[in-house]
Write a protein that holds these residues in place. Structure first.
Motif, PDB file in Angstrom:
ATOM      1  N   LYS A 181       0.816  -1.214   0.026  1.00 52.20           N
ATOM      2  CA  LYS A 181      -0.027   0.182   0.060  1.00 52.20           C
ATOM      3  C   LYS A 181       0.830   1.198  -0.064  1.00 52.20           C
ATOM      4  O   LYS A 181       0.534   2.304  -0.586  1.00 52.20           O
ATOM      5  N   GLN A 182       2.180   1.081   0.809  1.00 47.29           N
ATOM      6  CA  GLN A 182       2.758   2.516   0.937  1.00 47.29           C
ATOM      7  C   GLN A 182       3.420   2.662  -0.602  1.00 47.29           C
ATOM      8  O   GLN A 182       3.639   3.801  -0.907  1.00 47.29           O
ATOM      9  N   VAL A 183       4.066   1.725  -1.345  1.00 46.39           N
ATOM     10  CA  VAL A 183       4.589   1.827  -2.412  1.00 46.39           C
ATOM     11  C   VAL A 183       3.517   2.380  -3.547  1.00 46.39           C
ATOM     12  O   VAL A 183       4.118   3.272  -4.285  1.00 46.39           O
ATOM     13  N   GLY A 214      -0.034   4.934  -7.721  1.00 50.69           N
ATOM     14  CA  GLY A 214      -0.589   3.839  -8.500  1.00 50.69           C
ATOM     15  C   GLY A 214      -1.978   3.545  -8.270  1.00 50.69           C
ATOM     16  O   GLY A 214      -2.769   4.013  -6.911  1.00 50.69           O
ATOM     17  N   VAL A 215      -2.690   3.353  -9.228  1.00 50.53           N
ATOM     18  CA  VAL A 215      -4.179   3.264  -9.282  1.00 50.53           C
ATOM     19  C   VAL A 215      -4.610   1.805  -9.151  1.00 50.53           C
ATOM     20  O   VAL A 215      -5.368   1.261  -8.114  1.00 50.53           O
ATOM     21  N   SER A 216      -4.010   0.940  -9.764  1.00 45.85           N
ATOM     22  CA  SER A 216      -3.841  -0.540  -9.841  1.00 45.85           C
ATOM     23  C   SER A 216      -2.527  -1.000 -10.390  1.00 45.85           C
ATOM     24  O   SER A 216      -1.710  -0.500 -10.915  1.00 45.85           O
ATOM     25  N   LYS A 217      -2.521  -2.526 -10.169  1.00 45.10           N
ATOM     26  CA  LYS A 217      -1.168  -3.124 -10.555  1.00 45.10           C
ATOM     27  C   LYS A 217      -1.389  -4.337 -10.851  1.00 45.10           C
ATOM     28  O   LYS A 217      -2.427  -5.314 -10.671  1.00 45.10           O
ATOM     29  N   LEU A 263      -0.815   0.976 -13.162  1.00 39.83           N
ATOM     30  CA  LEU A 263      -1.287   2.214 -13.699  1.00 39.83           C
ATOM     31  C   LEU A 263      -1.408   3.173 -12.940  1.00 39.83           C
ATOM     32  O   LEU A 263      -1.768   2.939 -11.519  1.00 39.83           O
ATOM     33  N   LEU A 264      -0.838   4.445 -13.190  1.00 41.18           N
ATOM     34  CA  LEU A 264      -0.763   5.462 -12.424  1.00 41.18           C
ATOM     35  C   LEU A 264      -2.149   6.694 -12.546  1.00 41.18           C
ATOM     36  O   LEU A 264      -2.859   6.348 -13.444  1.00 41.18           O
ATOM     37  N   ALA A 311       3.511   2.242 -15.747  1.00 38.51           N
ATOM     38  CA  ALA A 311       4.932   2.297 -14.925  1.00 38.51           C
ATOM     39  C   ALA A 311       5.404   0.855 -14.674  1.00 38.51           C
ATOM     40  O   ALA A 311       4.869   0.227 -13.831  1.00 38.51           O
ATOM     41  N   PRO A 312       6.522   0.267 -15.130  1.00 41.85           N
ATOM     42  CA  PRO A 312       6.931  -0.933 -14.500  1.00 41.85           C
ATOM     43  C   PRO A 312       7.846  -0.862 -13.096  1.00 41.85           C
ATOM     44  O   PRO A 312       8.472   0.373 -13.155  1.00 41.85           O
ATOM     45  N   LEU A 313       7.670  -1.750 -12.295  1.00 42.03           N
ATOM     46  CA  LEU A 313       8.440  -2.006 -11.052  1.00 42.03           C
ATOM     47  C   LEU A 313       9.286  -3.123 -10.931  1.00 42.03           C
ATOM     48  O   LEU A 313       8.656  -4.126 -11.118  1.00 42.03           O
ATOM     49  N   ASP A 314      10.548  -2.976 -10.507  1.00 43.58           N
ATOM     50  CA  ASP A 314      11.175  -4.248 -10.322  1.00 43.58           C
ATOM     51  C   ASP A 314      11.997  -4.131  -8.793  1.00 43.58           C
ATOM     52  O   ASP A 314      12.525  -2.885  -8.756  1.00 43.58           O
ATOM     53  N   TYR A 315      12.199  -5.257  -8.395  1.00 44.24           N
ATOM     54  CA  TYR A 315      12.937  -5.410  -7.125  1.00 44.24           C
ATOM     55  C   TYR A 315      14.309  -6.086  -7.474  1.00 44.24           C
ATOM     56  O   TYR A 315      14.590  -6.815  -8.111  1.00 44.24           O
TER      57      TYR A 315
END
Length: 203
Positions: free
Chosen positions: A64-66, A72-75, A97-98, A104-108
């Motif tokens: 939720k914090q990220v 972000g709206v959804s992922k 989806l922002l 936007a992609p996010l990677d760890y």
């Protein structure tokens, strides 16, 4: 910048963003692995083993914090994406989806943040951005990385034209190697010290 004219057909090997990381570290990795079929046996390397184990720690992230921090709206998680246009396939950790309508992609990453993002990571994320724009018919302006070894530090990368062109050039250069071109080795000799190909590589 246009893609290399001998673009992959559906029967040829697609470029994975993880392959680009190897390519940027040293182009000859790709030549030895893909053209000659000589495996790295990277699974026996301690750092790689630790990296793979710690990469699983991403599940401990405060989701939720990220999402709130990046708008972000959804992922979607662990999204498999394929692009025939660019000849790319891979799995993105997360696609957001922002709230401005862009994606936007996010990677760890099991890595420490060293005052700037690694060029290999930036190129990898840019490849995800290219494919997401194509598949979702939407704009990608931002790329996100979470550095697990820096207390889950979240960093934002601008997905601009310069980064797009650089990524496409990397794809083109990669494909030339697959077509038989023998590339120059990395200019960083420190990378050769523990390289599994050092005994067969002509410096």
């Amino acid at each position: 910048m246009k893609l290399y004219q001998n673009s992959f057909s559906e029967f040829e090997e697609y470029v994975r963003p993880s392959d680009i990381i190897e390519f940027l570290y040293c182009p000859r990795f790709i030549y030895f692995m893909k053209n000659l079929g000589i495996r790295q046996y990277e699974e026996n390397r301690f750092k790689v083993q630790i990296g793979r184990e710690k990469h699983l720690d991403k599940k401990s992230q405060n989701v939720k914090q990220v999402r709130k921090r990046i708008g972000g709206v959804s992922k979607e998680q662990e999204k498999y994406i394929v692009s025939k246009k660019y000849g790319i396939k891979g799995i993105v950790d997360e696609i957001y989806l922002l709230n401005d309508g862009t994606y936007a992609p996010l990677d760890y990453k099991f890595a420490e943040y060293k005052d700037k993002d690694f060029e290999t990571y930036k190129t990898q994320m840019a490849m995800y951005g290219l494919v997401i724009e194509e598949l979702y018919k939407a704009k990608v302006n931002k790329l996100f990385l979470v550095y697990l070894r820096s207390k889950n530090l979240l960093k934002e990368i601008e997905f601009d034209d310069k980064l797009k062109k650089k990524s496409i050039k990397s794809i083109n250069d990669y494909k030339k190697i697959i077509d038989g071109y023998y590339p120059k080795a990395t200019s960083s000799k420190a990378r050769c010290i523990d390289c599994c190909y050092r005994n067969i590589c002509e410096k």
